[in-house]
Design an enzyme around this catalytic site. Structure first.
Site, short mmCIF file in Angstrom:
data_model
loop_
_atom_site.label_atom_id
_atom_site.label_comp_id
_atom_site.label_asym_id
_atom_site.label_seq_id
_atom_site.Cartn_x
_atom_site.Cartn_y
_atom_site.Cartn_z
N CYS A 2 0.84 -1.17 0.00
CA CYS A 2 0.00 0.00 0.00
C CYS A 2 0.88 1.23 0.00
CB CYS A 2 -0.84 0.01 1.27
SG CYS A 2 -1.65 -1.56 1.60
N ARG A 27 0.92 2.09 -6.00
CA ARG A 27 1.14 1.01 -5.04
C ARG A 27 -0.12 0.20 -4.78
NH1 ARG A 27 5.27 1.50 -1.02
NH2 ARG A 27 6.95 2.73 -1.90
N TRP A 75 -3.71 -2.02 -1.41
CA TRP A 75 -3.70 -3.19 -2.28
C TRP A 75 -3.89 -4.37 -1.34
CZ3 TRP A 75 -0.63 -7.63 -2.91
CH2 TRP A 75 -0.78 -8.30 -4.14
N ASN A 100 1.63 -0.08 5.76
CA ASN A 100 2.06 -0.72 4.52
C ASN A 100 2.92 -1.91 4.93
OD1 ASN A 100 3.17 -1.36 1.99
ND2 ASN A 100 4.79 0.15 2.21
N GLY A 101 2.54 -3.12 4.50
CA GLY A 101 3.31 -4.31 4.87
C GLY A 101 2.39 -5.43 5.29
N GLU A 483 7.04 -11.98 -22.33
CA GLU A 483 6.60 -10.62 -22.02
C GLU A 483 5.30 -10.29 -22.78
OE1 GLU A 483 7.13 -8.52 -19.86
OE2 GLU A 483 6.47 -6.62 -20.68
N LYS A 487 1.78 -9.29 -21.02
CA LYS A 487 1.01 -8.08 -21.34
C LYS A 487 -0.45 -8.44 -21.59
CE LYS A 487 3.11 -5.85 -20.12
NZ LYS A 487 4.36 -5.58 -19.50
N GLU A 490 -2.18 -9.38 -18.29
CA GLU A 490 -2.34 -8.26 -17.36
C GLU A 490 -3.51 -7.36 -17.72
OE1 GLU A 490 1.91 -6.78 -15.64
OE2 GLU A 490 1.70 -6.62 -17.79
N HIS A 506 5.95 -31.11 -26.42
CA HIS A 506 6.03 -31.77 -25.12
C HIS A 506 4.85 -31.42 -24.23
CE1 HIS A 506 9.93 -33.32 -26.15
NE2 HIS A 506 10.34 -32.09 -26.45
N LYS A 605 1.27 -1.13 -9.66
CA LYS A 605 2.46 -0.77 -10.44
C LYS A 605 3.72 -1.22 -9.72
CE LYS A 605 4.54 1.42 -13.79
NZ LYS A 605 4.63 0.48 -14.93
C1 G6P Z 1 4.58 -5.32 -10.73
C2 G6P Z 1 4.23 -4.50 -11.96
C3 G6P Z 1 5.02 -5.01 -13.16
C4 G6P Z 1 6.51 -4.99 -12.85
C5 G6P Z 1 6.83 -5.77 -11.58
C6 G6P Z 1 8.26 -5.52 -11.15
O1 G6P Z 1 4.11 -6.60 -10.89
O2 G6P Z 1 2.85 -4.56 -12.22
O3 G6P Z 1 4.76 -4.20 -14.28
O4 G6P Z 1 7.21 -5.55 -13.93
O5 G6P Z 1 6.00 -5.33 -10.51
O6 G6P Z 1 8.39 -4.18 -10.81
P1 G6P Z 1 9.72 -3.36 -10.86
O7 G6P Z 1 9.32 -1.96 -10.46
O8 G6P Z 1 10.65 -3.98 -9.85
O9 G6P Z 1 10.27 -3.43 -12.22
#
Ligand code: G6P
Length: 610
Positions: A2, A27, A75, A100-101, A483, A487, A490, A506, A605
């Site tokens: 958070c 966050r 969160w 937060n934690g 990746e 995407k 997500e 496999h 994020k």
């Molecule tokens: C979260 C974000 C991702 C990011 C990951 C690692 O899951 O939603 O987009 O790649 O954290 O974050 P960082 O800030 O360490 O790259």
């Protein structure tokens, strides 16, 4: 996980707290809340499920004005996202806490407090803190001592901020594991999870150390260390300014950030390459010295940043000739390690605040690595401050939760690192010059790919009703496929998995039918023919194929394949170039699905808890 913010001032702090929350929304955005002590020293609290906007609207009609207050954006970890579980938590109209934690022993504490008559109104781990502080206040301790005694029995990670109607004008905060900064104003002071929350109010910060607690009034800031001794912590002046990012002509930040990639990459390269060379100075004097002794590389990261690390491993071994391991930080931090002599530890993080990556870095510092280097997008973040050297990615503020420009700038920075290490090992001056040339042409290559948006949008229409998708790639394009799949997951909520194409037979082939789109990245390299055979295997089973291929790739003879010519790329930078169409595909599928592209459900994020 958070974001928290707190303020004590001679003015009404509600707008300061709200602005801080807006800046901390990366966050988490499940719910948000604020608690202030009003002029009659009564606690006023407003909480709302949903984003900060919902809290803002609620504050238009609910009274919550005061000169001291705390606020929180959540969160969810313990307890569903709801108003009841939103912070601040309050005990008997006397104490309010934001956290937060994660408090790991909350169950045991909750049981004890219930026996003492405390009534719990939420399912959160946090609520034990507020009741425990209240119990110690009742026993006659002042607010700081009550917080300290509470911290002494908490297990887990936390950054907390506490106010009480018993001690108006005093705000107490403490950290153990989770970050917390103090912002110093003129006759007003602040705390927050990071400096971004407060750069609109002050440029002067104290970064609290683990175990620190602090008491703030309008005129004083007193920090105490883990042994409860008054401590002097250095004051940092930041050059960060309030950076209001507009969406401009774009519908979403993610789309804007996809289109910003050519410029972001130019900035990442600026002043770091010259006359066919990667400049050592880019990494700072400490790294420059350490690089001469590097014999292998360990990369650690999470999420998209981990995928960047995976691409870098292919480069590190093929170009620099150095053994390279890559691991997700949450695994790295909890296992035993054998560190080969001369190993460089590289952490990759957009935010610089990811809890697992930060913990892995802290762990690595005791394990005998030669040097720690962070590849990061946020100056003054925890990971930057903990690392011996840094290479900033200069992508600029990334707002979309799904990372785009941070990823391609990470790859660019990693390629600089590979060359810097490689020229001390296996890489000739001629090869260095060739890679530098590829890097120089990269922004233009990406601009070319961005012009394919209409074609990609047309493809996206065929994904809107699908439940699953498979992504394929070989070599350094395998992590690019990962990746791409991430995407799609997500932001469109379509289940997507990536496989190295050779692994298809496999297992995943069993999933292939006409409801399973298969996306492949097929640049023109030595693995193309093998990939084409893999694609035939999919086609023969009725699978729908969507292939991003090199302009020159001999692909015409593959029946039933939808083909989009991406670019004539050089092999080394191809993973960076091929990332872009996959980002655009995910974005346009999400548009069709009507999801919240910039803030997809359940995500954040920056993940600041384990
Ligand atoms: C979260 C974000 C991702 C990011 C990951 C690692 O899951 O939603 O987009 O790649 O954290 O974050 P960082 O800030 O360490 O790259």
């Amino acid at each position: 996980m958070c974001g928290i913010v707190g303020a004590v001032a001679h003015r009404i702090v509600t707008p300061v707290l709200l602005e801080g929350l807006r800046r901390l929304e990366y966050r988490g955005y499940d719910s948000a809340g604020i608690a202030v002590l009003d002029d009659s020293e009564q606690l006023q609290r407003v909480r709302k499920q949903g984003k900060i906007k919902a809290l803002e609207t609620a504050l238009e009609t609910h009274y919550a004005e005061g000169k001291i207050g705390i606020a929180h954006t959540r969160w969810a970890t313990h307890g569903v996202p709801s108003e009841r579980n939103a912070h601040p938590h309050v005990c008997r109209d006397t104490v309010a806490v934001v956290h937060n934690g994660i408090i790991e022993n909350h169950d045991a504490l909750r049981r004890k407090l219930m026996l003492k008559g405390y009534e719990f109104e939420s399912e959160t781990d946090t609520e034990v803190i507020v009741h425990q502080v209240h119990e110690f206040l009742e026993a006659g301790l002042d607010l700081r001592k009550a917080v300290l005694r509470t911290c002494a029995i908490l297990e887990g990670a936390y950054a907390i901020a506490v106010i009480s109607s018993r001690t108006p004008g005093r705000l107490v905060a403490a950290r153990h594991g989770s970050p917390l900064v103090v912002g110093l104003g003129e006759s007003e002071n602040f705390v927050a999870s990071d400096i971004f929350a407060l750069v609109g109010e002050t440029q002067r910060f104290i970064f609290l150390e683990d175990g620190d607690n602090v008491e703030l009034t309008t005129e004083t800031v007193q920090v105490y260390d883990r042994d409860q001794q008054p401590a002097q912590r250095p004051v940092h002046e930041t050059k960060l300014v309030v950076d209001a990012v507009e969406r401009g002509e774009y519908r979403h930040y993610m789309q804007k950030e996809i289109h910003e990639q050519p410029v972001a990459i130019e900035k990442t390269l600026d002043g770091r390459i010259r006359a066919g060379h990667v400049l050592d100075a880019a990494f700072g004097p400490l790294a420059e010295k350490a690089f001469d002794h590097i014999r292998s590389v360990q990369i650690v990261a999470c999420g998209t940043s981990y995928h960047a690390g995976m691409v870098a491993r292919y480069w590190m071994e093929a170009i620099a000739g150095l053994p390279c391991s890559v691991e997700v930080a949450s695994e790295f931090r909890y296992r035993k390690h054998v560190v080969p002599p001369g190993t460089l530890f590289v952490s990759i993080s957009q935010s610089g605040e990811t809890a697992d990556t930060l913990a892995a870095l802290k762990e690595a510092k005791h394990l005998g690595y030669v040097h720690t280097l962070a590849i990061c997008n946020v100056p003054e973040s925890s990971i930057v401050r903990e690392s011996e050297s840094t290479l900033m990615t200069r992508a600029g503020l990334e707002v979309g939760v799904a990372s785009t420009k941070a990823f391609t700038t990470q790859l660019t920075a990693l390629l600089l690192l590979v060359v810097a290490l490689g020229k001390r090992n296996a890489l000739s001056a001629g090869q260095e010059a060739k890679i530098v040339k590829e890097l120089e042409s990269l922004p233009e290559q990406i601009r070319h790919v961005l012009r394919l948006e209409d074609e990609i949008q047309a493809w996206a229409e065929q994904f809107g009703d699908k439940q699953h998708a498979l992504y394929l790639g070989r070599g350094a394009q395998y992590p690019v496929a990962m990746e791409g799949a991430l995407k799609l997951k997500e932001i469109s909520y379509i289940h997507a998995e990536a496989y190295p194409s050779g692994e298809l037979k496999h297992g995943p082939l069993a999933l292939i039918d006409d409801q399973m789109p298969v996306v492949a990245v097929a640049p023109n390299n030595e693995l193309l023919e093998k990939l084409k055979s893999n694609l035939q295997e999919v086609h023969a089973r009725g699978g729908q194929l969507y292939v991003f291929a090199d302009v020159d790739a001999p692909m015409e003879n593959v029946p039933g394949v939808k083909l989009l010519r991406v670019a004539a790329t050089d092999e080394v930078v191809a993973p960076i170039v091929y990332t872009v169409p996959l980002q655009m595909l995910a974005y346009h599928v999400a548009l069709i699905k009507g999801t919240d592209v910039d803030q997809p459900r359940n995500l954040a994020k920056s993940v600041t808890v384990e």
